[in-house]
Design a protein around this motif. Structure first.
Motif, mmCIF file in Angstrom:
data_model
loop_
_atom_site.group_PDB
_atom_site.id
_atom_site.type_symbol
_atom_site.label_atom_id
_atom_site.label_comp_id
_atom_site.label_asym_id
_atom_site.label_seq_id
_atom_site.Cartn_x
_atom_site.Cartn_y
_atom_site.Cartn_z
ATOM 1 N N THR A 153 0.828 -1.211 0.000
ATOM 2 C CA THR A 153 0.000 0.000 0.000
ATOM 3 C C THR A 153 0.859 1.257 0.000
ATOM 4 N N THR A 154 2.082 1.120 0.502
ATOM 5 C CA THR A 154 2.981 2.285 0.540
ATOM 6 C C THR A 154 3.765 2.442 -0.759
ATOM 7 N N GLY A 155 3.510 1.522 -1.713
ATOM 8 C CA GLY A 155 4.233 1.555 -2.975
ATOM 9 C C GLY A 155 5.278 0.453 -3.040
ATOM 10 N N GLY A 156 5.626 0.065 -4.245
ATOM 11 C CA GLY A 156 6.639 -0.963 -4.418
ATOM 12 C C GLY A 156 6.025 -2.343 -4.614
ATOM 13 N N GLU A 157 6.817 -3.236 -5.163
ATOM 14 C CA GLU A 157 6.366 -4.595 -5.437
ATOM 15 C C GLU A 157 7.400 -5.596 -4.953
ATOM 16 N N TYR A 158 6.920 -6.855 -4.747
ATOM 17 C CA TYR A 158 7.805 -7.920 -4.264
ATOM 18 C C TYR A 158 7.399 -9.218 -4.939
ATOM 19 N N ALA A 159 8.334 -9.831 -5.664
ATOM 20 C CA ALA A 159 8.037 -11.050 -6.410
ATOM 21 C C ALA A 159 8.196 -12.273 -5.512
ATOM 22 N N VAL A 160 7.268 -13.242 -5.650
ATOM 23 C CA VAL A 160 7.301 -14.472 -4.858
ATOM 24 C C VAL A 160 7.218 -15.668 -5.799
ATOM 25 N N HIS A 161 8.170 -16.596 -5.686
ATOM 26 C CA HIS A 161 8.186 -17.810 -6.490
ATOM 27 C C HIS A 161 8.268 -19.025 -5.573
ATOM 28 N N ALA A 162 7.492 -20.066 -5.886
ATOM 29 C CA ALA A 162 7.533 -21.281 -5.080
ATOM 30 C C ALA A 162 8.841 -22.026 -5.267
ATOM 31 N N THR A 163 9.434 -21.888 -6.454
ATOM 32 C CA THR A 163 10.722 -22.510 -6.757
ATOM 33 C C THR A 163 11.417 -21.621 -7.785
ATOM 34 N N PRO A 164 12.747 -21.580 -7.812
ATOM 35 C CA PRO A 164 13.436 -20.569 -8.621
ATOM 36 C C PRO A 164 13.163 -20.615 -10.116
ATOM 37 N N HIS A 165 13.049 -21.819 -10.717
ATOM 38 C CA HIS A 165 12.916 -21.877 -12.171
ATOM 39 C C HIS A 165 11.999 -23.041 -12.535
ATOM 40 N N ALA A 166 10.696 -22.832 -12.412
ATOM 41 C CA ALA A 166 9.729 -23.894 -12.704
ATOM 42 C C ALA A 166 9.539 -24.034 -14.207
ATOM 43 N N THR A 167 9.611 -25.272 -14.703
ATOM 44 C CA THR A 167 9.325 -25.535 -16.115
ATOM 45 C C THR A 167 7.980 -26.228 -16.293
ATOM 46 N N SER A 168 7.403 -26.705 -15.194
ATOM 47 C CA SER A 168 6.046 -27.262 -15.219
ATOM 48 C C SER A 168 5.436 -27.044 -13.853
ATOM 49 N N THR A 169 4.132 -27.136 -13.768
ATOM 50 C CA THR A 169 3.448 -26.901 -12.493
ATOM 51 C C THR A 169 2.467 -28.035 -12.206
ATOM 52 N N PRO A 170 2.188 -28.288 -10.931
ATOM 53 C CA PRO A 170 1.189 -29.307 -10.592
ATOM 54 C C PRO A 170 -0.184 -28.917 -11.133
#
Length: 345
Positions: A153-170
């Motif tokens: 809310t104060t500005g800015g963004e933050y990226a979240v990944h479950a794993t660093p380099h996913a090539t497929s997902t469940p």
């Protein structure tokens, strides 16, 4: 043709240790893989003397290591017990271990009694059941290759990944036995599983709601669903009825709020019938009407008819065959026999 899958609660019977129960389930998963079953899922239940399936992610990892082609997954992760980020990380890791073979089935119920639910939530690392739809969406985003983005809310963004380099997902599935889950799955464009093995009540309405309200998504263009059902198959009907009895007695104890025990042997259940009340007899009869119990031929015919009746091409069987007292505690002959007869192997 009907496709068959398996749902496993990792049953623990009289005299059996947790290690023996898990070993028998791992052998059953390997057999299901060998016989050509589509998927093998583990449920999440807590603090039940007859159930060792408390940690689906751990069991999935073990089963994936012992199988080659079958999809393995959760049926399901009870999301209110877990932080969405942890679920996403666990299943992204499983997908990295067994690419293209992981299913994440998600449920909204706690899977236990109020005391255990309180213990699960003491750490605070769980999710608010009222925010279930948002948390399902969060898990999908965090597991994706793009990840999720938090905006402050104060500005800015933050990226979240479950794993660093996913090539497929469940593959994500929503599970339930109510209108709520059916409508949410339709809204999100997700595949849906009706938990028919609980009671079967509301099945037709839930499927109708899901199919009529379905909105196509990036991962699913049309409704996709299958059903679960309790099954026992044996060479004779007499043996099948005997092997079904221990699990039917567990169901009646749950309905009557009686103290739970490890799964009785067939002999223990037969002996207990001499003292059951009329109410218990009525409940057992009601449970039996909703189960598929018989010979391999009759069970296959009934499952085919059940699938056609509800317009599905896949049935997830819960192999609930009990054991005789003299059977090996580190294996599950009755459940293995059920799968072999369903597969006509």
């Amino acid at each position: 043709m009907v496709t068959y899958s398996v749902l496993d609660l990792v049953s623990v019977r009289t005299g059996q240790t947790s290690a023996e129960a898990v070993a028998s389930s791992m052998a059953l998963a390997a057999l299901a893989d060998e016989l050509g079953f589509e998927r093998y899922w583990f449920a999440e239940h807590h603090n039940m003397p007859a159930v060792a399936s408390t940690s689906p992610a751990v069991l999935i990892a073990a089963a994936a290591a012992r199988t080659q082609r079958i999809r393995v997954g959760s049926g399901g992760v009870m999301l209110p017990n877990h932080a969405p980020l942890i679920v996403a990380e666990q299943f992204a890791t499983l997908e990295a271990m067994a690419p293209g073979r992981i299913d994440l089935g998600i449920g909204r119920a706690p899977g236990s009694d109020p005391v255990v639910t309180h213990l699960l939530r003491q750490s605070g690392a769980t999710s608010d059941v009222d925010r279930f739809p948002q948390h399902v969406a969060d898990i999908a985003a965090i597991m994706s290759a793009e990840g999720a983005t938090m905006r402050f809310t104060t500005g800015g963004e933050y990226a979240v990944h479950a794993t660093p380099h996913a090539t497929s997902t469940p593959h994500i599935w929503l599970l339930g036995s109510s209108d709520y889950s059916a409508m949410l799955a339709a809204q999100f464009g997700l595949p849906y599983v009706f938990a028919n093995h609980f009671s079967g009540q509301g099945l037709e309405r839930a499927l109708d709601l899901y199919r009529s309200q379905f909105q196509p998504s990036a991962t699913l263009e049309a409704p996709r669903t299958f059903l679960t059902t309790n099954v026992v198959a044996s060479p004779t009907l007499e043996e099948a009825e005997q092997r079904a009895l221990p699990q039917m007695r567990i169901f009646t104890k749950l309905r009557l709020n009686q103290p739970l025990t490890p799964l009785e042997t067939v002999e223990e259940s037969q002996a207990a019938l001499a003292t059951v009340t009329a109410q218990e007899q009525e409940l057992i009869a009601g449970v039996r009407r909703n189960w598929v119990v018989g010979t391999g031929e009759s069970v296959r015919a009934e499952l085919t008819s059940f699938a056609a009746q509800h317009g599905v091409d896949e049935i997830m069987v819960v192999p609930v065959a009990g054991a005789y007292a003299n059977e090996d505690r580190a294996s599950s002959f009755g459940r293995e026999q059920t799968l072999r007869l369903i597969a006509n192997a």
